[in-house]
Structures are given as structure tokens and as C-alpha cells.
Design a protein around this motif. Structure first.
Motif, short mmCIF file in Angstrom:
data_model
loop_
_atom_site.label_atom_id
_atom_site.label_comp_id
_atom_site.label_asym_id
_atom_site.label_seq_id
_atom_site.Cartn_x
_atom_site.Cartn_y
_atom_site.Cartn_z
N ARG A 164 27.05 -87.58 -42.30
CA ARG A 164 26.86 -87.86 -40.74
C ARG A 164 26.40 -89.06 -40.39
NH1 ARG A 164 25.59 -82.10 -39.10
NH2 ARG A 164 27.76 -81.27 -38.89
N GLU A 165 25.55 -89.56 -41.04
CA GLU A 165 24.70 -90.88 -40.58
C GLU A 165 25.60 -92.10 -41.17
OE1 GLU A 165 20.75 -90.61 -41.18
OE2 GLU A 165 20.95 -91.62 -43.14
N SER A 166 26.38 -91.91 -42.00
CA SER A 166 27.02 -93.24 -42.94
C SER A 166 28.06 -93.81 -42.03
CB SER A 166 27.43 -92.84 -44.14
OG SER A 166 26.14 -92.37 -45.04
N ASP A 167 28.33 -94.94 -42.07
CA ASP A 167 29.63 -95.53 -41.61
C ASP A 167 30.68 -95.74 -42.84
OD1 ASP A 167 28.46 -96.39 -39.19
OD2 ASP A 167 27.22 -97.61 -40.31
N MET A 168 30.21 -95.73 -44.33
CA MET A 168 30.90 -95.88 -45.38
C MET A 168 30.53 -94.91 -46.50
SD MET A 168 31.60 -99.67 -47.05
CE MET A 168 32.42 -100.68 -45.77
N ILE A 169 31.15 -93.99 -46.88
CA ILE A 169 30.89 -93.27 -47.83
C ILE A 169 31.46 -93.24 -49.29
CG2 ILE A 169 30.92 -90.58 -48.35
CD1 ILE A 169 31.13 -90.30 -45.17
N PHE A 170 30.76 -93.64 -50.34
CA PHE A 170 31.46 -93.84 -51.55
C PHE A 170 31.57 -92.69 -52.31
CE2 PHE A 170 31.26 -98.51 -52.27
CZ PHE A 170 30.58 -98.90 -51.06
N ILE A 171 32.66 -92.03 -52.71
CA ILE A 171 32.77 -90.93 -53.54
C ILE A 171 32.78 -91.38 -55.18
CG2 ILE A 171 34.25 -89.17 -54.20
CD1 ILE A 171 35.52 -88.98 -51.62
N SER A 172 31.75 -90.88 -55.80
CA SER A 172 31.34 -91.51 -57.03
C SER A 172 31.05 -90.26 -58.20
CB SER A 172 30.09 -92.37 -57.22
OG SER A 172 29.85 -93.21 -56.11
N VAL A 173 32.07 -89.24 -57.84
CA VAL A 173 31.68 -88.03 -58.70
C VAL A 173 32.61 -88.15 -59.98
CG1 VAL A 173 31.11 -86.60 -56.83
CG2 VAL A 173 33.71 -86.97 -57.66
N ASN A 174 32.20 -87.18 -61.25
CA ASN A 174 32.90 -87.16 -62.11
C ASN A 174 34.45 -86.88 -62.02
OD1 ASN A 174 31.01 -87.80 -64.12
ND2 ASN A 174 30.65 -85.70 -64.67
N THR A 175 35.26 -87.66 -62.87
CA THR A 175 36.66 -87.11 -63.13
C THR A 175 37.08 -86.71 -64.50
OG1 THR A 175 37.09 -89.27 -63.05
CG2 THR A 175 37.73 -88.43 -60.95
N PRO A 176 36.57 -85.81 -65.12
CA PRO A 176 36.74 -85.48 -66.54
C PRO A 176 38.05 -85.12 -66.79
CG PRO A 176 35.59 -83.64 -65.31
CD PRO A 176 35.83 -84.78 -64.37
N THR A 177 38.48 -85.29 -67.95
CA THR A 177 39.80 -84.68 -68.58
C THR A 177 39.89 -83.18 -68.22
OG1 THR A 177 39.96 -86.42 -70.07
CG2 THR A 177 41.30 -84.72 -70.23
N LYS A 178 40.88 -82.63 -67.68
CA LYS A 178 41.36 -81.29 -67.37
C LYS A 178 41.11 -80.69 -68.75
CE LYS A 178 43.94 -79.28 -64.32
NZ LYS A 178 45.29 -78.84 -63.55
N THR A 179 40.47 -79.27 -68.70
CA THR A 179 40.26 -78.76 -69.93
C THR A 179 41.27 -77.30 -69.65
OG1 THR A 179 38.18 -77.62 -69.07
CG2 THR A 179 38.18 -79.60 -70.44
N TYR A 180 41.82 -77.05 -68.55
CA TYR A 180 42.71 -76.02 -68.46
C TYR A 180 44.11 -76.35 -67.71
CZ TYR A 180 40.56 -77.11 -63.86
OH TYR A 180 40.24 -77.93 -62.92
N GLY A 181 44.93 -75.47 -67.64
CA GLY A 181 46.19 -75.50 -66.76
C GLY A 181 47.09 -76.74 -67.00
N ASN A 182 47.58 -77.22 -65.90
CA ASN A 182 48.66 -78.20 -65.90
C ASN A 182 47.98 -79.56 -66.43
OD1 ASN A 182 51.12 -77.64 -65.44
ND2 ASN A 182 51.12 -77.96 -63.02
N GLY A 183 48.39 -80.20 -67.34
CA GLY A 183 47.80 -81.43 -67.54
C GLY A 183 46.62 -81.34 -68.49
N LYS A 184 46.27 -80.31 -68.98
CA LYS A 184 45.13 -79.87 -69.83
C LYS A 184 45.24 -80.92 -71.03
CE LYS A 184 43.46 -76.27 -73.08
NZ LYS A 184 43.69 -75.18 -73.55
N GLY A 185 43.79 -81.40 -71.09
CA GLY A 185 43.61 -82.31 -72.18
C GLY A 185 44.05 -83.84 -71.93
#
Ligand code: UDX
Length: 446
Positions: free
Chosen positions: A64-85
Motif C-alpha cells: 500500500r505505501e510503496s510507489d515502486m514494488i520489486f518482485i524478487s521471488v524465486n523462479t525455480p525450474t518446474k518439477t511437475y507438469g508442462n515444461g517439467k525440468g
């Protein structure tokens, strides 16, 4: 974020995470206990924390209080489903975007800091446009190029900062707003402004090119071992050609880290999903060569020890994927240890920063054998002497500076004879046969 806070005391930076333990660790008055070991980080946190740098679990308030929001979460390789691995798992990115859409009031700039597949900004935009309060969002891509171990220096003096955004008046305004933050300490000519897709893809391509150089020189190391050429001499000879350049030509037991493999797999997946089979195959070879290098190194140990490791003590020096970090993600050491454990070796590891529980967790993750067996066969020791004493072989897997300064002559006399030292980082002086029954083998030199 800590460096932005340090460099810009007039900007309030709040780092939020749903993991309360992690936030508590970031707020710990004992700076030695920060969740990440990175040279220079604790000094930055000491300076900015409580002044304009805050760590909190109150995600809603911070959005709520920020003007700018950085998304810095993990983006690991998928271990399931479409594109697994191969494909990047975007579930954490999506959760962030949904939460921002849910609670944001007023206009915001959302910055993708995590490494993402090209065109992710579109997905984020779609989620954000379905918000409750008619807030308007600009999505920027601002990939991070820092390397671990030198992160603070890289952030203070980056080769470049890349900011991608929509080429609309609002998009350009958002790009300028983020540029103005970096311009507090980065020369303007080093801040590149591009469209959002170029920025997203540049990050994957930068890592792919860096990793490709390592796989290229590692492929030559195998050839050197057959031909008695020396890979370090070759690296020097080709690196002096200014068109090739000298960096990232150090032959090794194989690259590791959280980025190279993940990002190349992602690139391969994207290329394949656009029907570009040849492009995908081309980049996949970088990973194939890296796997080969790790396997080749382990196989060399097994062969030199007469194909019988059962019950033999093998010392591994280093578990981190490179020096000056406690990060072990995709570290070559994990795979080398796994091959040696398959041969029922007794593995003793010394690493100045990595805990035994992390080593066992890394091995358990491979799921090669029962975790009880991993615990029976691999242990961490407190110093190099304990690792080397009565070992049949020593393998150097991380290039920690302290490994270079050891009294190797003295240490090697503690080994069972004949003793073998496998230098996976080419940090030891090579003198061929060291005398008194100890043999040293490097990478790409005989
Ligand atoms: C990398 C990129 O360098 C960085 O720009 C990006 O933001 C994240 O990924 P990092 O993974 O921290 O950074 O480490 P890096 O120094 O690139 O090393 C990666 C791996 O390659 C390590 O295992 C390292 O030991 C190995 N390596 C590096 C070599 O084997 N030889 C080399 O010449 C250089």
C-alpha cells in the motif's frame, strides 16, 4: 535492495517476506547471523537498517505505501507438469502479482527483479489489470546481473543496469523513475533502457553466454588431457585476443549456482516452444557438456583408484558452488559426491562455510539412495587435516583461497599411499608426481 537503501538514504526501502523466521534473521542484531553470507553485506545492512531499510512480514502495508514494488521471488525450474525440468516455475511471481492487484491502492510501478522467461511481463500485466481499485500499473523488467561472492562490488559498480518497459509515454515515465534511482550512484551511460522483452531475454542470454564459455573451455580440457596440451595455457593464449577476452575461461569441475543451468533450461524451453528445435539443441549442449565434466571428474577418481572405492576414505575440499559463498545450489560437489557414494566411498567434506545438514539436504534432494545411507557415508569435518588424514584421495571442488595457502607437501604426507589429489579448480602448483607416493591431477593438464 540493501544497496539501493545504502546508496539512496532519501528513499525508504522495505523488504517483505511471508517467512517470519527469515525476516527475524534479517532483523537480528547479530549481523553474523544474516540469512545470506556475502562479503560486505553485513556492513551495508548495519549502515542502512533502521534508517531507511526495513525488514517486515507485513506485505499488505508495504504494498500500500510503496510507489515502486520489486518482485524478487524465486523462479525455480518446474518439477511437475508442462515444461517439467526446463521451464521456470512462475507460481511465486503470480502469487505476488495477485497480492499486489488485491491490495494496491493508487498507481504503482511493478519491477520484475527475478529472472523470468521472455514475455512474463505480459502475464503480470494481465493479472494486475484485474484489480479491485482501478489502480494503474506499469511493469518494468530490471534483471540483476550480480554474481555471488562479489555482489556488493557488482552492485556498487555495475557494468550496466538494464531497464525495460513499455514504449508508451507512461512506460517511458516509469523507466525514467527507476533510472533516477540508479543514477544516484551509477553513471547514466551505464543505464540501458530497452523494451521490456529485450530486457527479459537479455538476462537469460547473458547467463547462457557466460555458461557457454565455461562449457567451451571445459570441453577443451578433456582434449588437453588426451593431447598433453595445457588448458590454462590455451585459455591465456586465446583470452589475449581482445575479441575473445580473458574472463570466464577457467576450466573447472563444472559450473554450478542457482542461475546458469536454470536459465539455460528456460531458454531451451522457450526456443522449443516457439518451434526452434535447432536453437534449443544448440544451447542444451552447454548443459550436456557441464554434466559430462562433473561425471568425467568423478570417473577419473574412480579409475585412478582401481575402480574400487568401497570403504576408501575420500576427502572433498569445498562444497559451495564457488568461493566466498555458502550457496550450494547446483554445486558440482553434490554430483561428484553422489558418484563417489554410488561406489560406496567414505566421503569426508571440509568447507569453511557450508553446514553438514546442507550437504545432506543437497544429496537427499537427488534421491539416489536412502537418506540414511547418505548420513552413514558422508560427513563434514572441521578442518582440512581431519579431511586429509588417511584419505586415499583428495578432490578440490571449490576454489576457496585458503586451499591455495595450505602446506600441501605436509598435508599429502598424511594420506594413504599411493595418494591422489584431484584438483578440480587448478589451484595447486602442478609438479606431476609429488614424490613419496602422491600424485596430483588437474583439469586439462597432465
Ligand atoms: C552468475 C552470473 O555471473 C551473474 O551475472 C548472474 O547474475 C547470476 O549468475 P553466479 O552464479 O553468482 O553469477 O557465479 P559466477 O561467478 O558466474 O560462477 C558460476 C559458476 O561458474 C561457478 O560454479 C564458478 O565456479 C563457475 N566458473 C566461473 C567456472 O567454472 N569458470 C569460470 O571461468 C568462471
Amino acid at each position: 535492495m540493501a544497496v539501493i537503501a545504502q546508496q539512496c538514504p532519501h528513499i525508504k526501502v522495505t523488504v517483505v517476506d511471508v517467512n517470519a523466521d527469515r525476516i527475524a534473521a534479517w532483523n537480528d542484531s547479530e549481523l553474523e547471523d544474516l540469512p545470506i553470507y556475502e562479503p560486505g553485506l553485513k556492513e551495508v545492512v548495519a549502515e542502512a537498517r533502521g534508517r531507511n531499510l526495513f525488514f517486515s512480514t507485513d506485505v499488505t502495508a508495504a504494498i500500500r505505501e510503496s510507489d515502486m514494488i520489486f518482485i524478487s521471488v524465486n523462479t525455480p525450474t518446474k518439477t511437475y507438469g508442462n515444461g517439467k525440468g526446463q521451464a521456470a516455475d512462475l507460481k511465486y511471481i503470480e502469487l505476488c502479482a495477485r497480492q499486489i492487484a488485491e491490495v494496491a491502492e493508487g498507481d504503482k510501478i511493478v519491477v520484475e527483479k527475478s529472472t523470468l522467461p521472455v514475455r512474463t511481463a505480459q502475464a503480470i500485466k494481465t493479472i494486475l489489470s484485474n484489480n479491485q481499485s482501478n489502480a494503474k500499473f506499469q511493469v518494468l523488467s530490471n534483471p540483476e546481473f550480480l554474481a555471488e561472492g562479489t555482489a556488493i562490488a557488482d552492485l556498487n559498480a555495475p557494468d550496466r543496469v538494464l531497464i525495460g518497459g513499455d514504449q508508451t509515454p507512461e512506460g517511458l515515465e516509469a523507466i525514467e523513475a527507476l533510472t533516477a534511482i540508479y543514477a544516484n550512484w551509477v553513471p547514466r551511460e551505464r543505464i540501458l533502457q530497452t523494451n521490456v522483452w529485450s530486457s527479459e531475454l537479455s538476462k537469460l542470454v547473458a547467463n547462457a553466454f557466460l555458461a557457454q564459455r565455461i562449457s567451451s573451455i571445459n570441453s577443451i580440457s578433456a582434449l588437453c588431457e588426451k593431447t598433453e596440451a595445457n588448458v590454462d595455457e590455451i585459455a591465456k593464449a586465446i583470452g589475449m585476443d581482445s575479441r575473445i577476452g580473458s574472463k570466464f575461461l577457467k576450466a573447472s569441475v563444472g559450473f554450478g549456482g542457482s542461475c546458469f543451468q536454470k536459465d539455460i533450461l528456460n531458454l531451451v524451453y522457450i526456443a522449443r516452444s516457439y518451434g526452434l528445435a535447432e536453437v534449443a539443441d544448440y544451447w542444451e549442449q552447454v548443459i550436456t557438456m557441464n554434466d559430462y565434466q562433473k561425471r568425467r571428474f568423478a570417473q577419473n577418481i574412480i579409475t585412478k583408484l582401481n575402480n574400487t572405492l568401497s570403504g576408501k576414505k575420500i576427502a572433498l575440499l569445498g562444497w559451495a558452488f564457488k568461493k566466498d559463498t555458502n550457496d550450494t545450489r547446483e554445486s558440482a560437489a553434490i554430483y561428484v559426491a553422489d558418484y563417489l557414494l554410488n561406489e560406496e566411498a567414505e566421503v569426508y567434506v571440509y568447507d569453511p562455510k557450508v553446514s553438514e545438514s546442507q550437504m545432506l539436504k543437497d544429496l537427499d534432494y537427488l534421491n539416489t539412495r536412502l537418506s540414511e545411507e547418505n548420513r552413514n557415508r558422508l560427513r563434514k569435518v572441521a578442518d582440512v587435516e581431519q579431511a586429509v588424514a588417511d584419505a586415499h584421495a583428495v578432490a578440490i571442488l571449490t576454489e576457496w583461497d585458503e586451499f591455495k595457502s595450505y602446506d600441501w607437501k605436509g598435508l599429502s604426507q598424511q594420506m594413504i599411499k599411493p595418494g591422489f589429489i584431484f584438483d578440480g579448480r587448478n589451484i595447486l602448483e602442478m609438479k606431476g608426481e609429488e614424490g613419496q607416493g602422491v600424485y596430483i591431477t588437474g583439469i586439462g593438464r597432465v
